[in-house]
Design a protein around this motif. Sequence first.
Motif, short mmCIF file in Angstrom:
data_model
loop_
_atom_site.label_atom_id
_atom_site.label_comp_id
_atom_site.label_asym_id
_atom_site.label_seq_id
_atom_site.Cartn_x
_atom_site.Cartn_y
_atom_site.Cartn_z
N ILE A 101 3.50 11.84 -1.13
CA ILE A 101 2.97 10.52 -0.92
C ILE A 101 3.15 11.06 0.49
CG2 ILE A 101 4.89 9.59 -0.82
CD1 ILE A 101 0.97 7.88 -0.56
N VAL A 140 11.70 9.82 -1.61
CA VAL A 140 11.87 8.43 -2.18
C VAL A 140 10.54 7.57 -2.32
CG1 VAL A 140 13.67 8.21 -1.39
CG2 VAL A 140 12.83 6.93 -0.22
N GLY A 141 9.30 8.24 -1.82
CA GLY A 141 8.15 7.36 -2.12
C GLY A 141 7.83 7.63 -3.34
N ILE A 196 -2.34 6.42 -4.78
CA ILE A 196 -3.66 6.80 -4.32
C ILE A 196 -2.29 8.25 -4.34
CG2 ILE A 196 -2.53 7.96 -1.71
CD1 ILE A 196 -1.53 5.26 -0.81
N GLN A 242 -5.25 7.44 2.32
CA GLN A 242 -4.29 6.22 3.00
C GLN A 242 -4.92 5.06 4.05
OE1 GLN A 242 -1.77 9.52 4.69
NE2 GLN A 242 -0.27 9.35 2.95
N ILE A 292 3.91 1.53 3.23
CA ILE A 292 3.89 1.70 1.94
C ILE A 292 3.24 3.05 1.56
CG2 ILE A 292 2.52 0.76 0.06
CD1 ILE A 292 3.19 -2.04 1.73
N VAL A 293 2.17 3.40 2.34
CA VAL A 293 0.74 4.38 2.09
C VAL A 293 1.54 5.42 2.43
CG1 VAL A 293 -0.98 2.79 2.17
CG2 VAL A 293 -0.57 4.16 4.27
N THR A 294 2.87 5.75 3.09
CA THR A 294 3.06 6.80 3.56
C THR A 294 5.01 7.49 2.77
OG1 THR A 294 4.80 5.82 5.21
CG2 THR A 294 2.48 7.39 5.81
N GLY A 295 4.76 5.96 1.57
CA GLY A 295 5.53 6.36 0.98
C GLY A 295 7.73 6.26 1.81
N ALA A 296 7.68 5.03 2.48
CA ALA A 296 8.95 5.34 3.37
C ALA A 296 9.75 4.49 2.33
CB ALA A 296 8.90 4.52 5.13
N SER A 297 10.45 4.76 3.14
CA SER A 297 12.33 4.20 2.38
C SER A 297 11.81 2.83 2.82
CB SER A 297 13.21 4.83 2.65
OG SER A 297 14.08 4.19 2.17
#
Lengths: 152, 745
Positions: free
Chosen positions: A75, A34-35, A106, A87, B208-213
Amino acid sequence: MAQYTLHINGATRTVDVDPATPMLWVLRDHLNLVGTKFGCGIAQCGACTIHINGVAVRSCQLPISAVGSSKVLTIEGLSEHGDHPVQLAWIKQDVPQCGYCQSGQIMTATAFLQQNPNPTDQEIESAMAGNICRCGTYLRIKKAVKDAAENL
Amino acid sequence: MSKQKVDQGRRFFIKSSLLAGGGMMLAFPWLESCNFSPEQVKAMPKEWFEINGYLKIGENGLITIMSPNPEIGQNVKTSMPMLIAEELNCDWSDVIVEQAPLNSNKFFHQMAGGSTSISAAWTPLRKAGATACQMLITAAAAALEVPAEELNAELGFVHHQASGRKLGFGEVASAAALLEVPEEVTLKPINEFKIIGTSRKNVDSKKIVTGASLFGIDYKEEGMLYAGVIHPPAFGLKIKSFDASRALALPGIEAVFQFENYREGQAKGAFDISAHQTQIAVVGRSTWEVFQAKKLVEVTYEEAEEVINKMSFFGGRTLETRWPAGLENTADHKKAMNQAEAKAKVVRQDGNPDAQFNAADQVLERTYYAPYLAHNTLEPLNFFAEVTDESARFVGPIQLPEILEPALADRFGLPLDKVEIMMTRIGGGFGRKLYGHFMLEAGVISKTVGKPVKLVYTREDDMTAGAYRPSYQVTYRAAIKSNKATAIHVIAGGIPESPLAADRFPAGAFDHYKAESWTIDSNITTGAFRAPRSNFMASAEQSFLDELAEQIGKDPIAYRLELLERAASSPVGARNDYDAERYAGVLKLVKEKSGWDTPKPGVHRGVAAYFCHRSYVANVVDVVMENGRPVVDKVYAAIDCGVVINPDAAANLAEGGSVDGIGHALYSQLTFSQGKPDQDNFDAYRLIRHNEAPRDVEVHFVPSDIDPTGMGEPPFPPVMGALANALYKAEGRRLYKQPFTGPQV
Ligand code: FES
Ligand code: FES
């Protein structure tokens, strides 16, 4: 419905979906990645940016049937521990406000820096122009891209 | 040092009754919700001890701080815990921040609106930290068998200076958790702050920068279905009939049905009001299938009749609004606005302005206009709901969970304690996610299909059923006699609300002043948009003052300072809502930092200052001409928001506010034809992009020991005025109509 085998983030995943399903929704709904974000659905905001064979692509416009054996990077696959130079630069510059656009930013920045490792300010501004940040973090994005360029 | 009674804060510190039998293990839901790096996993404590509702401490000294308010990008998830951590005297690197659910018994003011989070939390959250610290010290005193007065806490340890002994917070947490909450605590003076006033990185950065839920739209549960809604394409239309057969024939589609946002006779709240009260739900097994099916539902519409809404507001206030029947057009709105000015009502009058205008050598009169704006949070409206006959559970992005909880209870006929709301990180608010009608919708759909459901709006749904920034118009008039402005007359209005703040500057600076207000009813739904009303008035007022200063031959900053000096030394009227000295303070700071007195060749500069949400902001905007086109080269921002909690994050907000203000003033508008928004996605609705942003924004804060005031909204309004004034210098053309890139006649 049809079965597809995808090469995503270094792994092989199989899904059974309508051939017209955009990769955005395959990732989000079927693979729980979901990123990659939904912002507009019409290739205008860049929130859904992923890499296909290293090239930044709007996943909302890419039907799964067109992916074939290409390498898909999202991502989540950019680095194992969230320590890709881009990152890290984002964290160092404390870029995010709401954060929603940032995975797309990014992914665009990473693909861009692969092609242009020493960009000028103007090159960064035009390369990033397809990614909307509603919170207006553009200046920090620019700083982070420059920062990452030094560490790549 | 200021002694602070734990009085009104008292109820917030009631400990969980489960703790009565001793320190207990608490669940840590965040463990599932994020990907910890290996170092962090190693550091996970075996047990957590809840000291008060805001924090728990592990046996190894790790601390979890609950962040009570919704995070919309205003940094509260980092800066509110900083208030607690400061008084707790912990090491910030030991802190994990967890988003608190809505719980009005434990927390208070759980909202993101009006730039109030930090100012409302300023004392209570520091008290929460201070009481916890005192409990840890008391526990340590018992363990070390010394008087508590001989101990002090620093960086997560309680020290006994005299004997050189120390105990970690983790070592005394279990004992501290059993103690009574102290009646009285002492808060630190500002000069002893170690965390407040130092820049701390966003606590969600890594996720945020790793796209976590993290966001509402990312939330999922086993067995959940996806839903979308179809609303009429135009304001003033309602659904007449529909045929869902083609949509239902799609393989992933489970249900298509019509529903009402409100139950029969339900009182509406101002914050669950929706543009269209009868809609069609499409429910299926994936978002994409639902979006496709929506296009296949054939709907016929008819004109809606007039609607009278009686809406409840904060504090039990009710307001009646009329949505007239009919399909409205932007061109008609503009005509109606010009006519409405004649019917304006006087809100404030000082002296005898009419006489001054009659006696004037010259009257400067200018009219300013701004269009409707859509919020366009980048995360479209969405919500997860599971509603049954017994209970209702919601997860998603909402700025006003406290207000929506009773509305949801009412909608589903449930007692308040059967409604559960979990807030997620919010992908942009700007006011749009104050209006939680989409929670009602998700709930109704879930209850109807008997399954948990996630409702997701498309961008088009989101942009065409807004709670828009109203369209505004204001006329400013100045009477000029012997090269001096002797009276000001302002006539402000809008559809459907007036932007007038009659007691705001320049009220108080003129002996003769008149403020008038008008409104026009409309069926186009509007709401709060970052710095409501100020987001127009700042630009208009500050453009007008600039033109007035020029007319009477004064430097724009010098003239503003002269007026503020008058307002400070002998203010006219008793109700002025601003502090003229703080106002002047930001102007002086921006003047100094921008080097205003030393013109730079080729740089065209404009200035503006404004007060809103209890804070003061002044901007200088530098425009340069490149290839015959104006480019914003630099923005200077000088801000007085009292004590700054997290300076770099506050600067980020000010940078974003500048970009946001410049973008909306230059490019954005929502227009209507036959009730239908002419723009429904980012191809037609223009938002500022990276290559159009100012090249640099330099932010300065006025050093202050005043309790913190608003920071999310204040940096947004004045930059529009400074931009208009700079563009005038660059191009020789005054700008009266937003968007400035559009026609000016
Ligand atoms: S969602 Fe794909 S570009 Fe906006
Ligand atoms: S950080 Fe909010 S949209 Fe970019």
